[in-house]
Design a protein around this motif. Structure first.
Motif, mmCIF file in Angstrom:
data_model
loop_
_atom_site.group_PDB
_atom_site.id
_atom_site.type_symbol
_atom_site.label_atom_id
_atom_site.label_comp_id
_atom_site.label_asym_id
_atom_site.label_seq_id
_atom_site.Cartn_x
_atom_site.Cartn_y
_atom_site.Cartn_z
ATOM 1 N N THR A 72 0.838 -1.199 0.000
ATOM 2 C CA THR A 72 0.000 0.000 0.000
ATOM 3 C C THR A 72 0.872 1.247 0.000
ATOM 4 O O THR A 72 2.070 1.192 0.299
ATOM 5 C CB THR A 72 -0.917 0.043 1.238
ATOM 6 N N HIS A 300 -6.837 0.728 -3.606
ATOM 7 C CA HIS A 300 -5.629 0.337 -4.330
ATOM 8 C C HIS A 300 -4.917 -0.800 -3.620
ATOM 9 O O HIS A 300 -5.112 -1.029 -2.426
ATOM 10 C CB HIS A 300 -4.674 1.528 -4.472
ATOM 11 N N PHE A 301 -4.103 -1.513 -4.369
ATOM 12 C CA PHE A 301 -3.037 -2.363 -3.854
ATOM 13 C C PHE A 301 -1.830 -2.136 -4.745
ATOM 14 O O PHE A 301 -1.964 -1.721 -5.905
ATOM 15 C CB PHE A 301 -3.419 -3.846 -3.843
ATOM 16 N N CYS A 323 0.897 0.798 -8.708
ATOM 17 C CA CYS A 323 -0.267 0.955 -7.843
ATOM 18 C C CYS A 323 -1.516 0.674 -8.674
ATOM 19 O O CYS A 323 -1.799 1.377 -9.651
ATOM 20 C CB CYS A 323 -0.316 2.371 -7.278
ATOM 21 N N HIS A 398 -6.893 3.914 1.171
ATOM 22 C CA HIS A 398 -6.795 2.471 0.947
ATOM 23 C C HIS A 398 -8.131 1.763 1.099
ATOM 24 O O HIS A 398 -8.781 1.432 0.115
ATOM 25 C CB HIS A 398 -5.745 1.842 1.860
ATOM 26 N N THR A 399 -8.571 1.506 2.314
ATOM 27 C CA THR A 399 -9.801 0.734 2.524
ATOM 28 C C THR A 399 -10.792 1.567 3.316
ATOM 29 O O THR A 399 -10.504 1.968 4.440
ATOM 30 C CB THR A 399 -9.509 -0.570 3.290
#
Length: 415
Positions: A72, A300-301, A323, A398-399
């Motif tokens: 990340t 994203h990862f 990314c 991110h999450t």
């Protein structure tokens, strides 16, 4: 070949506080190219993959594109501090998300059977009952509520804690730790600065007690599977066991709650789409997929090139990171007709909200079942929905999803 540069910010936590603006920036960046080089402080430079087909190319090739060592986007000073303390970028946590090859396959296989449709079919009755209970709660609240706090968050939380075998009385603790873990960039949720390891340590402390109990007296639950797991006739290291439990406990509900909340927001904004579901409840499964596409709770990862390679015609050197911008890909004009429209009957809908390939979401089927069960109950018992205020987003790159969703609704008369 010169590196095509992307200078618009869709990478910082702040960018996701304005959903309209971040979608606009994603569109502008896609127009510049499918793969762009990004030099944006406070992160180390990286490539950004913005189109669905490019992300799929990466996801299909887990030999070339590795999850380790960079999963990340983390500010470089925090990244350096974690490496200095723990020796690796992920700190004490080692989960499926950062494993590759046979290591990943072996660890994923430990719980794979618990997330297949055969086992989950046994949960349908409990899921339907829980959905009824939460729509009963909507009825009792009298036509206005914060849907995220009252329904979207607790509904999938209770489901995952029951699968894990955690007592309902621990649900509030699991929720707090999850929100502090995934909301570490949000001032209202962070504990000791961004990416504080104290949350992980508290989570581990809680799970260590559960693991000890399940080793002493195993039960028919998922935490017993994790606590007593072995690979190659050897028990998992304790830190791996705790990391596995934390991933299941946190990711097992947070991404679903984000999808539920954003799905309800879109139905409130698009009454004609809600009306389609009222007329034809058979569209619920398609509607759920559109909710996942729209929500894309994992923004994203990262993947790192194991060898010199090429992506969409762009040379990528070994060791460079890409990314995977799932939200940008899920609004890709080349993959989705009228991508900025919310359509409950969208078909086909080949979104990448669950990832793809070796690292596709372990709990995908569970999430689909939960969303379908809840909205089937909502569609059958709620006549109308509208926003009663401004939706508020979690500050994270991110999450995450919504923190608050004030809605006004009218229940259908009892027949």
């Amino acid at each position: 070949m010169n590196k095509p540069l992307g200078t618009l910010d869709i990478f910082s936590p702040e960018a996701y506080l304005d959903e309209v603006e971040v979608a606009r920036r994603c569109k502008e960046l896609r127009a510049l190219g499918p793969v762009l080089w990004v030099e944006q402080e406070p992160y180390r430079p990286f490539w950004a993959a913005l189109r669905r087909d490019v992300i799929m190319q990466v996801e299909r090739d887990s030999r070339t594109w590795l999850a380790a060592p960079r999963q990340t986007l983390i500010p470089r000073d925090i990244e350096d501090a974690i490496i200095a303390q723990w020796g690796v970028r992920t700190g004490p946590v080692r989960t499926l998300l950062d494993m590759d090859g046979s290591d990943h396959r072996d660890h994923r296989g430990l719980t794979q059977s618990w997330f297949n449709s055969a086992f989950l079919d046994t949960l349908r009755e409990r899921m339907a009952r829980l959905a009824r209970e939460y729509v009963d709660k909507l009825a009792a609240l009298g036509g206005e509520c914060d849907f995220v706090e009252e329904v979207a968050v607790p509904y999938p939380l209770i489901m995952i804690t029951s699968i894990l075998g955690l007592p309902d009385s621990d649900a509030d603790l699991v929720l707090r730790l999850t929100q502090e873990l995934f909301g570490a960039q949000d001032p209202e949720r962070q504990r000791s600065g961004e990416f504080g390891q104290d949350v992980v340590m508290e989570f581990f402390g809680y799970l260590a007690r559960v693991v000890a109990e399940r080793r002493a007296e195993p039960r028919d639950d998922l935490m017993s599977v994790v606590a007593n797991a072995t690979l190659h006739d050897q028990p998992l290291p304790d830190m791996d066991t705790l990391s596995y439990g934390m991933l299941l406990a946190a990711a097992g509900h947070d991404t679903t709650s984000s999808s539920v909340g954003i799905g309800m927001m879109q139905l409130a904004r698009n009454p004609e789409e809600f009306a389609k579901l009222k007329v034809d409840p058979g569209l619920i499964a398609k509607a759920a997929q559109e909710m996942f596409r729209w929500a894309t709770p994992v923004r994203h990862f990262m993947r790192t090139a194991a060898v010199d390679t090429e992506l969409a015609g762009q040379p990528i050197k070994a060791g460079e990171s890409v990314c995977l911008m799932y939200l940008a890909a899920n609004r890709d004009e080349d993959a989705f007709p009228d991508p900025d429209a919310f359509r409950v009957d969208r078909s086909p809908n080949r979104h990448v909200a669950f990832g793809y390939g070796a690292h596709h979401c372990l709990g995908r089927i569970l999430a689909e079942m939960e969303v379908e069960a809840l909205f089937a109950e909502i569609v059958s018992r709620v006549d109308s929905i509208e926003l009663a205020g401004t939706p508020e987003w979690v500050k994270t790159n991110h999450t995450g999803g919504l923190k608050h969703l004030p809605i006004r609704y009218r229940m259908a008369p009892r027949g």
